[in-house]
Write a protein that holds these residues in place. Sequence first.
Motif, PDB file in Angstrom:
ATOM      1  N   LYS A 158      40.502  56.269  17.487  1.00  0.00           N
ATOM      2  CA  LYS A 158      41.653  56.832  16.780  1.00  0.00           C
ATOM      3  C   LYS A 158      42.197  58.043  17.541  1.00  0.00           C
ATOM      4  O   LYS A 158      42.612  59.027  16.944  1.00  0.00           O
ATOM      5  CB  LYS A 158      41.273  57.217  15.356  1.00  0.00           C
ATOM      6  CG  LYS A 158      41.088  56.027  14.431  1.00  0.00           C
ATOM      7  CD  LYS A 158      41.077  56.459  12.976  1.00  0.00           C
ATOM      8  CE  LYS A 158      41.023  55.245  12.051  1.00  0.00           C
ATOM      9  NZ  LYS A 158      41.055  55.648  10.615  1.00  0.00           N
ATOM     10  N   PHE A 159      42.199  57.948  18.856  1.00  0.00           N
ATOM     11  CA  PHE A 159      42.662  59.059  19.675  1.00  0.00           C
ATOM     12  C   PHE A 159      44.184  59.148  19.628  1.00  0.00           C
ATOM     13  O   PHE A 159      44.877  58.136  19.528  1.00  0.00           O
ATOM     14  CB  PHE A 159      42.158  58.890  21.105  1.00  0.00           C
ATOM     15  CG  PHE A 159      40.659  58.806  21.173  1.00  0.00           C
ATOM     16  CD1 PHE A 159      39.882  59.904  20.834  1.00  0.00           C
ATOM     17  CD2 PHE A 159      40.014  57.630  21.545  1.00  0.00           C
ATOM     18  CE1 PHE A 159      38.497  59.834  20.877  1.00  0.00           C
ATOM     19  CE2 PHE A 159      38.635  57.555  21.592  1.00  0.00           C
ATOM     20  CZ  PHE A 159      37.868  58.665  21.255  1.00  0.00           C
ATOM     21  N   ILE A 160      44.715  60.363  19.696  1.00  0.00           N
ATOM     22  CA  ILE A 160      46.144  60.566  19.450  1.00  0.00           C
ATOM     23  C   ILE A 160      46.987  60.541  20.714  1.00  0.00           C
ATOM     24  O   ILE A 160      48.210  60.398  20.644  1.00  0.00           O
ATOM     25  CB  ILE A 160      46.385  61.890  18.707  1.00  0.00           C
ATOM     26  CG1 ILE A 160      45.936  63.092  19.563  1.00  0.00           C
ATOM     27  CG2 ILE A 160      45.659  61.900  17.362  1.00  0.00           C
ATOM     28  CD1 ILE A 160      46.312  64.443  18.959  1.00  0.00           C
ATOM     29  N   LEU A 161      46.358  60.685  21.901  1.00  0.00           N
ATOM     30  CA  LEU A 161      47.126  60.751  23.145  1.00  0.00           C
ATOM     31  C   LEU A 161      46.683  59.630  24.084  1.00  0.00           C
ATOM     32  O   LEU A 161      45.579  59.662  24.620  1.00  0.00           O
ATOM     33  CB  LEU A 161      46.907  62.120  23.807  1.00  0.00           C
ATOM     34  CG  LEU A 161      47.750  62.446  25.042  1.00  0.00           C
ATOM     35  CD1 LEU A 161      49.243  62.409  24.719  1.00  0.00           C
ATOM     36  CD2 LEU A 161      47.357  63.817  25.607  1.00  0.00           C
ATOM     37  N   LYS A 162      47.538  58.649  24.267  1.00  0.00           N
ATOM     38  CA  LYS A 162      47.215  57.504  25.135  1.00  0.00           C
ATOM     39  C   LYS A 162      47.621  57.750  26.587  1.00  0.00           C
ATOM     40  O   LYS A 162      46.999  57.247  27.514  1.00  0.00           O
ATOM     41  CB  LYS A 162      47.921  56.242  24.622  1.00  0.00           C
ATOM     42  CG  LYS A 162      47.674  55.923  23.154  1.00  0.00           C
ATOM     43  CD  LYS A 162      46.221  55.639  22.871  1.00  0.00           C
ATOM     44  CE  LYS A 162      46.006  55.242  21.412  1.00  0.00           C
ATOM     45  NZ  LYS A 162      44.580  55.047  21.081  1.00  0.00           N
ATOM     46  N   ASP A 163      48.693  58.495  26.772  1.00  0.00           N
ATOM     47  CA  ASP A 163      49.249  58.750  28.104  1.00  0.00           C
ATOM     48  C   ASP A 163      49.532  60.237  28.208  1.00  0.00           C
ATOM     49  O   ASP A 163      50.256  60.795  27.374  1.00  0.00           O
ATOM     50  CB  ASP A 163      50.538  57.941  28.294  1.00  0.00           C
ATOM     51  CG  ASP A 163      51.120  58.032  29.693  1.00  0.00           C
ATOM     52  OD1 ASP A 163      50.957  59.098  30.329  1.00  0.00           O
ATOM     53  OD2 ASP A 163      51.751  57.060  30.149  1.00  0.00           O
ATOM     54  N   ILE A 164      48.972  60.908  29.217  1.00  0.00           N
ATOM     55  CA  ILE A 164      49.120  62.352  29.345  1.00  0.00           C
ATOM     56  C   ILE A 164      50.580  62.766  29.433  1.00  0.00           C
ATOM     57  O   ILE A 164      50.957  63.871  29.004  1.00  0.00           O
ATOM     58  CB  ILE A 164      48.329  62.863  30.577  1.00  0.00           C
ATOM     59  CG1 ILE A 164      48.288  64.399  30.606  1.00  0.00           C
ATOM     60  CG2 ILE A 164      48.930  62.322  31.865  1.00  0.00           C
ATOM     61  CD1 ILE A 164      47.563  65.031  29.458  1.00  0.00           C
ATOM     62  N   HIS A 165      51.444  61.891  29.943  1.00  0.00           N
ATOM     63  CA  HIS A 165      52.855  62.237  30.068  1.00  0.00           C
ATOM     64  C   HIS A 165      53.546  62.379  28.716  1.00  0.00           C
ATOM     65  O   HIS A 165      54.650  62.936  28.632  1.00  0.00           O
ATOM     66  CB  HIS A 165      53.577  61.189  30.924  1.00  0.00           C
ATOM     67  CG  HIS A 165      53.024  61.073  32.317  1.00  0.00           C
ATOM     68  ND1 HIS A 165      52.010  60.188  32.635  1.00  0.00           N
ATOM     69  CD2 HIS A 165      53.326  61.742  33.460  1.00  0.00           C
ATOM     70  CE1 HIS A 165      51.722  60.311  33.928  1.00  0.00           C
ATOM     71  NE2 HIS A 165      52.494  61.247  34.449  1.00  0.00           N
ATOM     72  N   ASP A 166      52.895  61.891  27.669  1.00  0.00           N
ATOM     73  CA  ASP A 166      53.489  61.963  26.330  1.00  0.00           C
ATOM     74  C   ASP A 166      53.086  63.217  25.560  1.00  0.00           C
ATOM     75  O   ASP A 166      53.480  63.384  24.407  1.00  0.00           O
ATOM     76  CB  ASP A 166      53.069  60.734  25.506  1.00  0.00           C
ATOM     77  CG  ASP A 166      53.664  59.447  26.034  1.00  0.00           C
ATOM     78  OD1 ASP A 166      54.737  59.502  26.661  1.00  0.00           O
ATOM     79  OD2 ASP A 166      53.039  58.381  25.834  1.00  0.00           O
TER      80      ASP A 166
END
Length: 334
Positions: free
Chosen positions: A74-82
């Motif tokens: 349930k992590f909230i950040l999939k891509d650091i660019h976001d």
Amino acid sequence: MTEKENYMRVVTGEMPEWIPLDSFAYNPPEFPHAVRGIMQEIYFRGHFGGKDLFGVEFTATSSTGGFALPTPNKFILKDIHDWPKIIKVPDINDFNFEEMARKDLASIDRSQTAVEMNTHTGYFQFLMEFMGFSEGLFTLACYPDECYDLFSYMADFFDEFARRSIDAYRPDIFAIFDDVASAQNTFISHDMYVNIIKPFQLRQTEYARKLGIPVDMHCCGKCESFIDDWFDLGVTCWNPPQEMNDLLGIKAKYGRRLALSGCNSPKDAYNFSHATEEEVRACVREKIDKYAPGGGFIFRCNVLGDRNDPTVAQRSKWIVDEYMQYGRDYYAKH
């Protein structure tokens, strides 16, 4: 001399009159706590279950004594660019620091007990909480600039929060955290630590250093390779130094410049519910004999375990009782 004065001697590199005790699990009723940690709600929101200030969901378990870890998958950040779209800090002006200090300090007798101001869990840990370990480590290696930008954004808030908190609480000790190591080694290289994590720890401790407040570093695991860098942060105390590090070598090298608060091992007898009273007491004596000579040692009683295990409290009492009988007057007897 008070418990506080004796404790602060160790944290500031002086020789104490007796071995200080740091115990959040059990404290002898006849002695006030030598130190109490301030756990501001913003930092620990969700860490006993629920969501933290960024929306990361944590799940508490009985086996960890009620402490929590990010809920799997349930992590909230999939891509650091976001990160600019997802990671949002609060408005600093929403916090009444004087009122927070009044409430948090109300039950502490500051003439007897040192106040340690705890802070957030660390920038490395934040990224792992946002992304999970696999994605977090991959991202640190492949996108260091983006990680730096994220940490810089967060630090603008947390640095100001720390400054206002220090002014309101006037702590005796300033504590920082970041568990950047496993039992075998650090999770990241020394260069990665120096380039991506340390700059924000320097910012985090800058105001405390300016005011001459000693800094306590919390870092578990085999992380002794970072000690020299910690001195740049104003660190004078390390908790919990664990025995996968060369603790006797560290004492020999740094003396009382770095206080060691704990000197524990996952293999210590008092970690196990099946341990007998004599095994627990023998372990306490061994720790004191090994690490107390010369000062720079704080005895810690932190038995973590299943909340439903009745031996947790019993083991804590055995530990403190043996400390009182064997270790309390160790320096006077030796």
